[in-house]
Each structure stands twice: as C-alpha cells, then as structure tokens.
Design a protein around this motif. Structure first.
Motif, PDB file in Angstrom:
ATOM      1  N   ALA A  45       5.514  -4.673  -4.604  1.00 48.00           N
ATOM      2  CA  ALA A  45       4.481  -4.850  -5.632  1.00 48.00           C
ATOM      3  C   ALA A  45       4.459  -6.281  -6.156  1.00 48.00           C
ATOM      4  CB  ALA A  45       4.721  -3.871  -6.782  1.00 48.00           C
ATOM      5  N   HIS A  48       2.743  -8.466  -3.213  1.00 47.39           N
ATOM      6  CA  HIS A  48       1.304  -8.236  -3.086  1.00 47.39           C
ATOM      7  C   HIS A  48       0.726  -8.038  -4.474  1.00 47.39           C
ATOM      8  CE1 HIS A  48       1.468  -7.937   1.259  1.00 47.39           C
ATOM      9  NE2 HIS A  48       2.590  -7.240   1.110  1.00 47.39           N
ATOM     10  N   ARG A  49       0.343  -9.125  -5.086  1.00 47.11           N
ATOM     11  CA  ARG A  49      -0.092  -9.112  -6.484  1.00 47.11           C
ATOM     12  C   ARG A  49      -1.359  -8.311  -6.734  1.00 47.11           C
ATOM     13  NH1 ARG A  49       2.540 -13.077  -9.553  1.00 47.11           N
ATOM     14  NH2 ARG A  49       3.745 -14.513  -8.286  1.00 47.11           N
ATOM     15  N   ASP A  50      -2.199  -8.152  -5.721  1.00 49.15           N
ATOM     16  CA  ASP A  50      -3.461  -7.449  -5.913  1.00 49.15           C
ATOM     17  C   ASP A  50      -3.423  -6.010  -5.422  1.00 49.15           C
ATOM     18  OD1 ASP A  50      -4.532  -9.743  -6.983  1.00 49.15           O
ATOM     19  OD2 ASP A  50      -5.241 -10.475  -5.041  1.00 49.15           O
ATOM     20  N   SER A  51      -2.309  -5.559  -4.902  1.00 49.09           N
ATOM     21  CA  SER A  51      -2.232  -4.233  -4.303  1.00 49.09           C
ATOM     22  C   SER A  51      -2.034  -3.158  -5.372  1.00 49.09           C
ATOM     23  CB  SER A  51      -1.085  -4.187  -3.294  1.00 49.09           C
ATOM     24  OG  SER A  51      -0.939  -2.882  -2.800  1.00 49.09           O
ATOM     25  N   ILE A  52      -2.962  -2.252  -5.418  1.00 54.75           N
ATOM     26  CA  ILE A  52      -2.836  -1.110  -6.322  1.00 54.75           C
ATOM     27  C   ILE A  52      -1.842  -0.110  -5.749  1.00 54.75           C
ATOM     28  CG2 ILE A  52      -4.093   0.812  -7.374  1.00 54.75           C
ATOM     29  CD1 ILE A  52      -6.574  -0.990  -7.329  1.00 54.75           C
ATOM     30  N   VAL A  55       1.858  -0.898  -6.580  1.00 57.17           N
ATOM     31  CA  VAL A  55       2.236  -0.605  -7.964  1.00 57.17           C
ATOM     32  C   VAL A  55       2.340   0.895  -8.197  1.00 57.17           C
ATOM     33  CG1 VAL A  55       1.500  -0.828 -10.363  1.00 57.17           C
ATOM     34  CG2 VAL A  55       1.304  -2.750  -8.844  1.00 57.17           C
ATOM     35  N   MET A 112       0.331  -2.394 -15.721  1.00 61.83           N
ATOM     36  CA  MET A 112       0.020  -3.293 -14.604  1.00 61.83           C
ATOM     37  C   MET A 112      -0.900  -2.617 -13.594  1.00 61.83           C
ATOM     38  SD  MET A 112       3.709  -4.931 -13.915  1.00 61.83           S
ATOM     39  CE  MET A 112       4.740  -5.297 -15.303  1.00 61.83           C
ATOM     40  N   TYR A 113      -0.703  -1.333 -13.406  1.00 61.99           N
ATOM     41  CA  TYR A 113      -1.572  -0.555 -12.518  1.00 61.99           C
ATOM     42  C   TYR A 113      -3.013  -0.600 -13.014  1.00 61.99           C
ATOM     43  CZ  TYR A 113      -3.670   3.732 -10.640  1.00 61.99           C
ATOM     44  OH  TYR A 113      -4.511   4.651 -10.066  1.00 61.99           O
ATOM     45  N   GLU A 115      -4.279  -2.939 -14.986  1.00 60.20           N
ATOM     46  CA  GLU A 115      -4.744  -4.325 -14.893  1.00 60.20           C
ATOM     47  C   GLU A 115      -5.190  -4.685 -13.479  1.00 60.20           C
ATOM     48  OE1 GLU A 115      -1.573  -6.768 -16.231  1.00 60.20           O
ATOM     49  OE2 GLU A 115      -1.745  -6.107 -18.310  1.00 60.20           O
ATOM     50  N   ARG A 116      -4.543  -4.098 -12.489  1.00 59.40           N
ATOM     51  CA  ARG A 116      -4.885  -4.393 -11.095  1.00 59.40           C
ATOM     52  C   ARG A 116      -6.108  -3.614 -10.622  1.00 59.40           C
ATOM     53  NH1 ARG A 116       0.630  -5.263  -7.570  1.00 59.40           N
ATOM     54  NH2 ARG A 116       1.643  -6.680  -9.034  1.00 59.40           N
ATOM     55  N   GLY A 117      -6.677  -2.813 -11.487  1.00 58.55           N
ATOM     56  CA  GLY A 117      -7.903  -2.114 -11.130  1.00 58.55           C
ATOM     57  C   GLY A 117      -7.727  -0.648 -10.839  1.00 58.55           C
TER      58      GLY A 117
END
Length: 164
Positions: A45, A48-52, A55, A112-113, A115-117
């Motif tokens: 996690a 991969h900063r953009d991976s939902i 997370v 964070m989940y 925030e990542r969409g």
C-alpha cells in the motif's frame, strides 16, 4: 473535527517493531507469519500510493490479525509459571500493545482508503435489489428494443464467421 493525518509508513513501522518484539519469546511462528504477511500488504500500500486494493487488503488483514492475535495471546500466555522471565514479560507486553494499537490503525487506514477514492459501502459482489424506479423501463420502450436481436452474452456482432 479534523482527523490528524497519520502516515502509512509510520503505522507499518510501529506495527513491524512491535511484532518483532512481540514474537521474541513465547508466541508461536504463526503469530509472526500472520502479522508479517499483513505488514507486507502495508508495504504494498505504501509502494502503490493510488491503489485502493492495496489499502483495503491491508485494512482487512489488520482486522483479521486482531482476531488471531487475541487467540494467540490467549492460548500461549504463560499463566502457570510463578516467575515470568523479563524477556517473556517484555514480549507479552509488546504483543498486547501491538494488539491494542491495531483498532486505531484500522481507523486511520480506513481514512486513507476513503482519501484514495474508496466508497463507503463494502460490496462483496452479491446482487442487490433496488427499490428505485430508475432501473425499470416502461412497456412502450420494450417494443422499440425488440426490433434488434437479443445478445445476452455480449457476443461480437456483424462479424463474418471464419472459414478454415
């Protein structure tokens, strides 16, 4: 009320350190394997900063290790020894502290989940029933759509068949 931003790296580092200290003396290898596997998901996690998916896997793994840590500590805690060695006491304390911090970590990882969409509801892929009328079509529209042939399996159309 604003929730303070906790870095995912800090969460993984703290739980890694507490897992190392907690697995020093009395807990079985399954404790270490379970916790380090979930921490590997945390590293995923972070990478991969953009991976939902990364997370949510880390979040679900952390929730799962809360349950397994309770079982491990409950079964393997030394209760019959009149004198508990300092190493055992330290290891047990770190494992218990790790367990106590996990719900707070789950809360921050869930933030964070979002925030990542990630969406708020959890969907396991089961079909749902909707009570809104937006998904329905009138009988009049059905007559217009019956002019074109049905394609229930989304097959490609208007392609000639190959001759071999």
């Amino acid at each position: 009320m604003e929730i303070p931003a906790i870095n995912l790296k800090a969460i993984v580092l703290v739980h890694w350190l507490l897992t190392v200290w907690g697995s020093m003396a009395f807990l079985p290898r399954s404790y270490a394997w379970g916790n380090f596997s979930v921490l590997a998901l945390g590293v995923w996690a972070i990478a991969h900063r953009d991976s939902i998916d990364a997370v949510v896997m880390f979040l679900m793994g952390t929730v799962g290790t809360i349950l397994t840590d309770i079982v491990h500590i409950g079964i393997y805690y030394p209760t019959r020894d009149l004198v508990i060695l300092d190493v055992l006491r330290f290891s047990a304390g770190m494992a218990i502290l790790n367990l106590l911090l996990k719900p707070a970590s789950c809360f921050f990882v869930y933030q964070m989940y979002k925030e990542r969409g990630g969406d708020y509801n959890v969907n396991f892929g089961f079909p749902t029933v909707s009570r809104t009328r937006d998904d329905y079509q009138s009988i009049d529209q059905q007559d217009q759509e019956s002019a074109r042939p049905a394609n229930p399996f989304n097959q490609a159309q208007d392609k000639p068949a190959r001759a071999y």
